[in-house]
Design a protein around this motif. Structure first.
Motif, PDB file in Angstrom:
ATOM      1  N   THR A 334      -1.041  -3.659   3.638  1.00 19.62           N
ATOM      2  CA  THR A 334      -2.141  -2.721   3.875  1.00 19.62           C
ATOM      3  C   THR A 334      -1.737  -1.639   4.879  1.00 19.62           C
ATOM      4  N   GLN A 335      -1.084  -2.066   5.960  1.00 17.72           N
ATOM      5  CA  GLN A 335      -0.557  -1.116   6.941  1.00 17.72           C
ATOM      6  C   GLN A 335       0.839  -0.708   6.475  1.00 17.72           C
ATOM      7  N   ASN A 336       0.931   0.420   5.781  1.00 17.31           N
ATOM      8  CA  ASN A 336       2.184   0.854   5.155  1.00 17.31           C
ATOM      9  C   ASN A 336       2.869   1.865   6.071  1.00 17.31           C
ATOM     10  N   LEU A 337       3.775   1.399   6.916  1.00 15.72           N
ATOM     11  CA  LEU A 337       4.391   2.234   7.941  1.00 15.72           C
ATOM     12  C   LEU A 337       5.768   2.721   7.506  1.00 15.72           C
ATOM     13  N   ASN A 338       6.121   3.907   7.965  1.00 18.25           N
ATOM     14  CA  ASN A 338       7.476   4.426   7.777  1.00 18.25           C
ATOM     15  C   ASN A 338       8.284   4.029   9.013  1.00 18.25           C
ATOM     16  N   TYR A 339       9.230   3.111   8.835  1.00 16.88           N
ATOM     17  CA  TYR A 339       9.991   2.599   9.973  1.00 16.88           C
ATOM     18  C   TYR A 339      11.166   3.497  10.330  1.00 16.88           C
ATOM     19  N   LYS A 340      11.583   4.352   9.410  1.00 17.56           N
ATOM     20  CA  LYS A 340      12.708   5.247   9.682  1.00 17.56           C
ATOM     21  C   LYS A 340      12.254   6.487  10.432  1.00 17.56           C
ATOM     22  N   ASN A 341      11.200   7.115   9.928  1.00 13.61           N
ATOM     23  CA  ASN A 341      10.667   8.328  10.548  1.00 13.61           C
ATOM     24  C   ASN A 341       9.174   8.145  10.798  1.00 13.61           C
ATOM     25  N   PRO A 342       8.820   7.300  11.765  1.00 16.48           N
ATOM     26  CA  PRO A 342       7.401   6.974  11.973  1.00 16.48           C
ATOM     27  C   PRO A 342       6.596   8.158  12.473  1.00 16.48           C
ATOM     28  N   LYS A 343       5.377   8.273  11.935  1.00 18.75           N
ATOM     29  CA  LYS A 343       4.436   9.258  12.430  1.00 18.75           C
ATOM     30  C   LYS A 343       3.713   8.675  13.642  1.00 18.75           C
ATOM     31  N   MET A 344       2.876   9.478  14.277  1.00 20.52           N
ATOM     32  CA  MET A 344       2.181   9.035  15.476  1.00 20.52           C
ATOM     33  C   MET A 344       1.349   7.785  15.216  1.00 20.52           C
ATOM     34  N   GLU A 345       0.642   7.772  14.058  1.00 23.82           N
ATOM     35  CA  GLU A 345      -0.188   6.607  13.749  1.00 23.82           C
ATOM     36  C   GLU A 345       0.661   5.363  13.474  1.00 23.82           C
ATOM     37  N   ASP A 346       1.864   5.558  12.911  1.00 27.39           N
ATOM     38  CA  ASP A 346       2.774   4.427  12.696  1.00 27.39           C
ATOM     39  C   ASP A 346       3.208   3.812  14.026  1.00 27.39           C
TER      40      ASP A 346
END
Length: 388
Positions: A334-346
């Motif tokens: 559900t929490q689909n995060l970008n681990y390489k180029n994380p955004k602020m919310e990530d």
């Protein structure tokens, strides 16, 4: 260093402005590959589109993407042509295949299969473009030995769209749509800082030892990313051992060296994780990282034949997969995060231990359902557990 952070915060508060109204985000999810991005891009590229620009927008696109030798005289453009996201072709037997990936991962042999499809349809000369937010490489199994050009929304598409603006200058509605689409892409790629803000920030960095301090901060930032990801994998292993001790010991490739390589090497550093053998069914229920975490089924190694039929049967019985028809079940949390180029919310999620634990539990709960279904299937007739 305290003064540097203070001054940066003041500059952001003074000059940075969040984007205002954006029609694209009102009408669609901003990561909708098919119904937003592919369709809008195909509309702009189409020489017969109602934009009235003829081949000029397509020609600008080919120039930016360095596609040479494509004849525009009879060019046509289609979105979602036989599962190809954007398909550009002409009557001279030339074709451009554009695979558009926002968050989804490649299906098995996806780019290779598309290339075989267009070859069977009689196209002798083809170009294969792989479009992602940040220019990520396609999976090895997807392209096989195919020559693929990697392009990104962050640089290539935004640069092309900026070239399009003067070409549509007299069409106020279309011009504004392109401006708003650029704003959307800047938000998706975390490049939406205002020009004035960035100019003032760069000026501040050139003062005194600020640039040296930022270099130290960048190194520390990378170390924190490594530590946070290592904590997440450890939470998964601990939760699985405590909650589902009946599961076998996983093949664990998510060690500290793999995580460090992921953040410090440019290529061949993705696709590591936890792989739980399925016993009598040849294959794994696994959790893997490809810039985004996901869980799913896969067979052993490159030879998919042994467990393919059984795993496809199980995959077809499960719900809510991200996979294309005919591929193995897989899904993002559900929490689909970008681990390489994380955004602020990530980053906010990653540093929150409660949310981090929730991600770990959701992934392990999901992979346990997959493992249990395979176990029951091998043991005899059994109802399949829903993976909702």
């Amino acid at each position: 260093m305290g003064d540097l952070f203070y001054n940066a915060a003041i500059l952001r508060a003074t000059y940075h402005r969040e984007p205002g109204f954006n029609l694209f985000t009102v009408l669609r999810n901003n990561s909708d590959e098919v119904y937003l991005h592919s369709r809008f891009l195909a509309y702009l590229l189409n020489p017969k589109g109602s934009h009235g620009c003829g081949i000029r927008l397509l020609n600008a696109f080919l120039e930016v993407m360095e596609v040479e030798g494509f004849d525009l005289t009879s060019a046509t453009v289609q979105a979602e042509y036989k599962s190809i996201d954007i398909f550009v072709q002409n009557s001279q037997g030339q074709a451009i295949v554009i695979e558009n990936k926002i968050y989804a991962r490649d299906a098995y042999e996806q780019l290779h299969r598309y290339n075989q499809l267009v070859k069977r349809e009689g196209y002798q000369k083809t170009w294969n473009l792989y479009l992602t937010l940040d220019g990520s490489e396609p999976a090895g199994h997807s392209k096989k030995d195919l020559d693929v050009s990697v392009i990104s929304y962050e640089t290539d598409i935004i640069r092309w769209l900026e070239r399009c603006i003067p070409l549509v200058a007299r069409e106020a509605g279309l011009r504004e749509a392109i401006f708003q689409y650029i704003e959307l892409l800047q938000k998706l790629t975390s490049t939406d800082q205002g020009g004035k803000y960035m100019e003032q920030l760069k000026k501040k960095l050139k003062e005194g030892d600020n640039l040296l301090l930022v270099a130290d901060i960048n190194r520390a930032y990378k170390e924190v990313q490594i530590e946070l990801q290592a904590e997440l994998w450890e939470r998964m292993r601990t939760y699985q051992a405590q909650t589902y001790p009946e599961m076998p010991e996983p093949e664990n490739t998510a060690d500290i060296d793999a995580i460090r390589n992921y953040y410090t090497k440019s290529k061949n550093n993705r696709h590591f994780g936890l792989y739980y053998p399925l016993g009598l069914v040849p294959g794994y229920a696994y959790i893997e990282l490809d810039h985004y975490l996901y869980f799913g089924y896969h067979t052993y190694g490159d030879d998919r034949e042994g467990g393919t039929e059984a795993l496809l049967k199980l995959s077809n019985q499960l719900l809510k997969s991200e996979a294309e028809e005919g591929d193995f079940f897989w899904r993002y949390p559900t929490q689909n995060l970008n681990y390489k180029n994380p955004k602020m919310e990530d980053l906010n999620v990653l540093r929150d231990t409660v949310k981090q634990q929730a991600i770990a539990q959701e992934l392990i709960d999901g992979v346990h359902v997959l493992w249990l279904n395979a176990f029951n299937s091998a043991a005899g007739p059994s109802s399949v557990v829903g993976c909702e």
